[in-house]
Design a protein around this motif. Structure first.
Motif, mmCIF file in Angstrom:
data_model
loop_
_atom_site.group_PDB
_atom_site.id
_atom_site.type_symbol
_atom_site.label_atom_id
_atom_site.label_comp_id
_atom_site.label_asym_id
_atom_site.label_seq_id
_atom_site.Cartn_x
_atom_site.Cartn_y
_atom_site.Cartn_z
ATOM 1 N N ALA A 3 0.828 -1.218 0.000
ATOM 2 C CA ALA A 3 0.000 0.000 0.000
ATOM 3 C C ALA A 3 0.850 1.250 0.000
ATOM 4 O O ALA A 3 0.554 2.210 -0.710
ATOM 5 N N GLU A 4 1.938 1.258 0.789
ATOM 6 C CA GLU A 4 2.754 2.469 0.855
ATOM 7 C C GLU A 4 3.445 2.712 -0.473
ATOM 8 O O GLU A 4 3.538 3.833 -0.956
ATOM 9 N N TYR A 5 3.914 1.629 -1.117
ATOM 10 C CA TYR A 5 4.546 1.767 -2.424
ATOM 11 C C TYR A 5 3.584 2.356 -3.436
ATOM 12 O O TYR A 5 3.957 3.141 -4.294
ATOM 13 N N MET A 6 2.324 1.961 -3.346
ATOM 14 C CA MET A 6 1.330 2.452 -4.287
ATOM 15 C C MET A 6 0.887 3.863 -3.965
ATOM 16 O O MET A 6 0.022 4.415 -4.626
ATOM 17 N N GLY A 7 1.472 4.468 -2.963
ATOM 18 C CA GLY A 7 1.091 5.836 -2.631
ATOM 19 C C GLY A 7 -0.166 5.913 -1.809
ATOM 20 O O GLY A 7 -0.796 6.968 -1.697
ATOM 21 N N ILE A 8 -0.573 4.791 -1.227
ATOM 22 C CA ILE A 8 -1.786 4.765 -0.417
ATOM 23 C C ILE A 8 -1.357 4.722 1.039
ATOM 24 O O ILE A 8 -1.105 3.668 1.598
ATOM 25 N N GLY A 49 -10.322 2.362 3.403
ATOM 26 C CA GLY A 49 -10.161 0.929 3.244
ATOM 27 C C GLY A 49 -11.346 0.152 2.718
ATOM 28 O O GLY A 49 -11.182 -0.957 2.231
ATOM 29 N N SER A 50 -12.544 0.687 2.774
ATOM 30 C CA SER A 50 -13.720 -0.035 2.289
ATOM 31 C C SER A 50 -13.828 0.074 0.772
ATOM 32 O O SER A 50 -13.259 0.981 0.162
ATOM 33 N N SER A 51 -14.570 -0.835 0.178
ATOM 34 C CA SER A 51 -14.824 -0.761 -1.262
ATOM 35 C C SER A 51 -15.617 0.496 -1.585
ATOM 36 O O SER A 51 -16.449 0.941 -0.788
ATOM 37 N N LEU A 122 -6.977 -0.030 -6.005
ATOM 38 C CA LEU A 122 -8.405 -0.344 -5.921
ATOM 39 C C LEU A 122 -8.718 -1.655 -6.639
ATOM 40 O O LEU A 122 -9.494 -2.476 -6.142
ATOM 41 N N LYS A 123 -8.117 -1.864 -7.797
ATOM 42 C CA LYS A 123 -8.362 -3.105 -8.537
ATOM 43 C C LYS A 123 -7.861 -4.318 -7.746
ATOM 44 O O LYS A 123 -8.487 -5.379 -7.752
ATOM 45 N N SER A 124 -6.730 -4.153 -7.066
ATOM 46 C CA SER A 124 -6.182 -5.273 -6.287
ATOM 47 C C SER A 124 -7.107 -5.674 -5.146
ATOM 48 O O SER A 124 -7.049 -6.798 -4.655
ATOM 49 N N ARG A 125 -7.969 -4.764 -4.716
ATOM 50 C CA ARG A 125 -8.898 -5.030 -3.611
ATOM 51 C C ARG A 125 -10.313 -5.381 -4.119
ATOM 52 O O ARG A 125 -11.195 -5.651 -3.310
ATOM 53 N N ALA A 126 -10.508 -5.342 -5.421
ATOM 54 C CA ALA A 126 -11.836 -5.599 -5.985
ATOM 55 C C ALA A 126 -12.280 -7.030 -5.686
ATOM 56 O O ALA A 126 -11.497 -7.979 -5.804
ATOM 57 N N LYS A 127 -13.538 -7.169 -5.325
ATOM 58 C CA LYS A 127 -14.070 -8.470 -4.921
ATOM 59 C C LYS A 127 -15.016 -9.073 -5.956
ATOM 60 O O LYS A 127 -15.354 -10.259 -5.863
ATOM 61 N N THR A 128 -15.467 -8.275 -6.907
ATOM 62 C CA THR A 128 -16.428 -8.764 -7.894
ATOM 63 C C THR A 128 -15.935 -8.452 -9.305
ATOM 64 O O THR A 128 -15.120 -7.538 -9.505
ATOM 65 N N PRO A 129 -16.420 -9.198 -10.302
ATOM 66 C CA PRO A 129 -16.068 -8.867 -11.695
ATOM 67 C C PRO A 129 -16.447 -7.436 -12.067
ATOM 68 O O PRO A 129 -15.718 -6.762 -12.800
ATOM 69 N N GLU A 130 -17.590 -6.962 -11.539
ATOM 70 C CA GLU A 130 -18.034 -5.594 -11.846
ATOM 71 C C GLU A 130 -17.009 -4.568 -11.363
ATOM 72 O O GLU A 130 -16.660 -3.633 -12.094
ATOM 73 N N GLU A 131 -16.543 -4.749 -10.130
ATOM 74 C CA GLU A 131 -15.547 -3.823 -9.591
ATOM 75 C C GLU A 131 -14.273 -3.842 -10.422
ATOM 76 O O GLU A 131 -13.690 -2.793 -10.730
#
Length: 249
Positions: A3-8, A49-51, A122-131
Motif C-alpha cells: 500500500a505504501e509503495y502504491m502511494g496509499i 479501506g472499504s470498497s 483499488l483493482k487489487s482489492r476488488a471483490k467482484t467482476p463488476e468492480e
C-alpha cells in the motif's frame, strides 16, 4: 501490492473526517471547480479501506479527469505560445517556453503516476467482476487522458497499457456478463475504438465491434427495463462505428 509503495498511506490522522463528510466535501469541491480538492477528498475515502460504491467510483473518475483536463489545457496553451515564438523566428523566449512545457509535463506525469497507482490499488482489492471492470476501464481512461500531452517517447507505452487494461476488462466481461449488459457493451466499444484509432488494428477493432453488436441485437428482446436505454445507446454507437469503419476496410 504494498500500500505504501502504491502511494496509499493508510494513516488515520490523514482521514480523520468521516466517509460521508469527505464525500460531501468532494461534491462541494466539484461545484466550486476545485478539482485538486475533489481528488484529495476521494483519495481519503479510498484510504479508509472499504470498497467504493458506484457513485464514489464515478466521482473518483470525474475528479481525476478534470485535473487531467486542466493540465492538458495548460500544456496546449503553452505549446501554442511556443509555436508563435518559433514562427516569429525570435529565440529570446523560446528556450524559456520549452522549459515551461517540460515543467508542466513533469507535473502531469507525476499526477498520472499517482492516479494509476490509486486505481491499481483499488483493482487489487476488488471483490467482484463488476468492480474489476470498473477500475480497468478507469485505468484505460486515465492513460488516454495522459497520452495526448505526454512526452512523445512515452506515448506508445501509455497506449499499450490502456489496450491491455481494456483487453483484460473485455475477457472478464465475456466470462461474467451477458451480451446486452451495458458494462460489457461499453468495454467492447472503448476497446474497439482504441484498437482502431490508436493501435492501427482496424480488422480486430471491426471484429470486436461486430461480434458485440450482433450478439446484443440477437438478444435485444431480453433486455430489462433498467438497462434498455444504456444498452441500446451503446449498440447504436457500435453500429455507427461499424458503418464508418466498413467503408475504410
Amino acid at each position: 501490492i504494498n500500500a505504501e509503495y502504491m502511494g496509499i498511506h493508510l494513516i488515520r490522522k490523514e482521514v480523520a473526517q468521516s466517509r460521508e463528510e469527505n464525500f460531501f466535501l468532494a461534491k462541494v469541491a466539484e461545484k466550486a471547480e476545485r478539482f485538486e480538492d475533489m481528488v484529495e477528498h476521494m483519495r481519503r475515502i479510498v484510504h479508509l479501506g472499504s470498497s467504493l460504491t458506484l457513485e464514489e467510483s464515478n466521482f473518483l473518475k470525474i475528479a481525476y479527469k478534470n485535473v487531467f483536463t486542466k493540465y492538458n489545457a495548460q500544456i496546449r496553451w503553452v505549446m501554442n505560445i511556443q509555436s508563435k515564438e518559433e514562427k516569429s523566428k525570435q529565440d529570446a523566449h523560446l528556450s524559456s517556453v520549452r522549459d515551461y512545457i517540460t515543467k508542466v509535463r513533469e507535473e502531469l506525469k507525476k499526477f498520472h503516476e499517482e492516479a494509476i497507482n490509486l486505481v491499481d490499488y483499488l483493482k487489487s482489492r476488488a471483490k467482484t467482476p463488476e468492480e474489476k471492470v470498473v477500475y480497468l476501464k478507469m485505468k484505460a481512461d486515465f492513460e488516454k487522458y495522459f497520452f495526448y500531452y505526454a512526452n512523445p517517447e512515452i506515448r506508445s507505452k501509455s497506449v499499450q497499457i490502456a489496450a491491455d487494461s481494456l483487453n483484460e476488462a473485455h475477457e472478464i466481461s465475456l466470462k461474467h456478463f451477458v451480451c446486452t449488459d451495458p458494462m460489457r457493451l461499453e468495454v467492447e466499444l472503448k476497446y474497439s475504438v482504441l484498437l482502431y484509432d490508436l493501435l492501427n488494428e482496424p480488422n480486430k477493432a471491426f471484429d470486436i465491434a461486430k461480434t458485440a453488436f450482433d450478439s446484443a441485437i440477437e438478444k435485444i428482446e431480453e433486455l430489462d427495463e433498467d438497462n434498455y436505454k444504456d444498452s441500446t445507446l451503446l449498440m447504436q454507437l457500435l453500429r455507427d462505428n461499424l458503418t464508418l469503419w466498413n467503408s475504410d476496410l
